[in-house]
Design an enzyme around this catalytic site. Structure first.
Site, PDB file in Angstrom:
ATOM      1  N   SER A  32      58.726  38.515  63.439  1.00 59.21           N
ATOM      2  CA  SER A  32      59.764  39.376  62.903  1.00 59.21           C
ATOM      3  C   SER A  32      59.503  39.660  61.418  1.00 59.21           C
ATOM      4  O   SER A  32      58.409  40.085  61.077  1.00 59.21           O
ATOM      5  CB  SER A  32      61.137  38.755  63.160  1.00 59.21           C
ATOM      6  OG  SER A  32      62.140  39.739  63.129  1.00 59.21           O
ATOM      7  N   ASP A  74      63.800  45.512  72.687  1.00 59.76           N
ATOM      8  CA  ASP A  74      64.299  45.037  71.396  1.00 59.76           C
ATOM      9  C   ASP A  74      65.525  45.839  70.963  1.00 59.76           C
ATOM     10  O   ASP A  74      65.446  47.047  70.778  1.00 59.76           O
ATOM     11  CB  ASP A  74      63.195  45.159  70.339  1.00 59.76           C
ATOM     12  CG  ASP A  74      63.457  44.304  69.110  1.00 59.76           C
ATOM     13  OD1 ASP A  74      64.634  44.078  68.779  1.00 59.76           O
ATOM     14  OD2 ASP A  74      62.475  43.867  68.483  1.00 59.76           O
ATOM     15  N   HIS A  96      64.234  41.024  71.499  1.00 59.02           N
ATOM     16  CA  HIS A  96      63.610  40.556  70.262  1.00 59.02           C
ATOM     17  C   HIS A  96      63.335  39.053  70.304  1.00 59.02           C
ATOM     18  O   HIS A  96      64.219  38.252  70.559  1.00 59.02           O
ATOM     19  CB  HIS A  96      64.518  40.883  69.075  1.00 59.02           C
ATOM     20  CG  HIS A  96      63.863  40.672  67.745  1.00 59.02           C
ATOM     21  ND1 HIS A  96      62.794  41.434  67.318  1.00 59.02           N
ATOM     22  CD2 HIS A  96      64.122  39.791  66.743  1.00 59.02           C
ATOM     23  CE1 HIS A  96      62.432  41.036  66.110  1.00 59.02           C
ATOM     24  NE2 HIS A  96      63.217  40.036  65.748  1.00 59.02           N
TER      25      HIS A  96
END
Length: 344
Positions: A115, A238, A293
């Site tokens: 991330s 996501d 995610h």
């Protein structure tokens, strides 16, 4: 994050013996930078390091942290000056005696970013003299910024405090020097569909490492183009990173929904940060993986570790991937990076 299940551990043991070996050189060290709301000493993150070591025995894993105290390191993922944080990490890795320097005083390593840790690692590659990265791999990162801030958990008051500061104040000097997600927040001019004047003028971090301002830092392009591989993963479903295509440097017009892919953008065509040159030599890799995610499976990690990490003179990709496939034929589908869910 959680430790691997017993079946997964047994798979690792089988995998260790199944892999072809190369005794001519040891694996390159691996730098790992976690995401928003995570901490360097989390069990799940260290499980990733153990997997890297099982795939390529002898891998030294350096878990990037901004404080030796895990709780403080987590807070630093929300609050701090990212430019200063990247500079601190650069100096810290140079002081680690296990990160060996070559005859020219340069540390050679691979890098793995989860991330927001992905774009921070890219900033490290661009800015840190004395560091040479072979493969940069990112999962669900925000290379072209975010258009919205994530929704915080009900009791995550650190996250709530950061988001509260950003609302209506994103482009103030205070927020751009204190709130980490604000420093990769990116807004567009609704008429032109390009980066807004406020972003270009005030962004503390992203506008610089993307070389979006008129004055370009040519050293950034030189360093990115010297990578052997830049592997960028998107999560198909996501909902945390908005837009998710940011992980591939794509431009998304929030009004029309139109997506402009990297190769159609000036950052690529004019090669602002070296991506075009890297692409021409086959080093720019776009990949997807199922799920939301950071809904990341160990099998995906093992396969990519086998292909892109390890010794400089490792066995062929085909051999490594074949060994990985044999180990993971009957996979238990346990998620590896499942805490905290949806963090940047």
């Amino acid at each position: 994050m959680q430790l691997l299940s017993l079946p997964a551990v047994l798979s690792f043991l089988a995998f260790t013996t199944a892999l072809p070996t190369d005794t001519s050189s040891k694996p390159l060290p691996l730098l790992v930078w976690h995401g928003l709301g995570d901490r360097y000493d989390a069990n799940g993150l260290h499980t990733v390091g153990k997997l890297a070591n099982k795939v390529h025995p002898g891998t030294y894993v350096y878990y990037i942290r901004l404080d030796e105290d895990g709780s403080s390191d987590r807070s630093a993922s929300f609050f701090g000056n990212v430019t200063e944080q990247v500079a601190q990490v650069c100096e810290d890795i140079k002081q680690d005696p296990k990160l060996e320097k070559d005859a020219d005083g340069v540390i050679r390593a691979d890098a793995l970013g989860f991330s927001q840790g992905g774009q921070f690692l890219r900033g490290l590659v661009e800015r840190c003299d004395g560091l040479s990265v072979r493969t940069l791999m990112t999962f669900g990162s925000q290379h072209n910024g975010i258009a919205e801030f994530q929704v915080c958990g009900s009791y995550d008051f650190v996250c709530k405090g950061a988001v509260a500061l950003v609302k209506g104040n994103a482009w103030t000097d205070y927020v751009q020097n204190k709130v980490v997600p604000a420093q990769y927040y990116r807004t567009l001019n609704e008429t032109t569909g390009t980066a807004s004047d406020e972003y270009l003028e005030h962004s503390n971090f992203l506008a610089d490492i993307n070389n979006e301002r008129e004055l370009k830092n040519v050293s950034y392009a030189a360093k990115i183009s010297k990578l052997e591989n830049f592997v960028m993963y998107l999560f198909d479903e996501d909902k945390t990173v908005i837009p998710k295509e940011s992980g591939w440097f794509a431009e998304v017009n929030a009004t029309t929904g139109n997506v402009t892919l990297l190769r159609d953008r000036p950052i690529y065509k004019e090669d602002w940060i070296g991506l075009k040159k890297l692409d021409k030599k086959g080093g720019l890799v776009f990949k997807t993986t199922p799920g939301g995610h950071m809904d990341l499976k160990e099998k995906v990690l093992a396969e990519t570790f086998g292909e892109y990490f390890g010794p400089p003179g490792k066995s062929t990709v085909q051999q490594v991937l074949g060994a990985v496939e044999n180990v993971f034929i009957e996979w238990d589908q346990e998620k590896l990076l499942d805490e905290p869910k949806g963090s940047l």
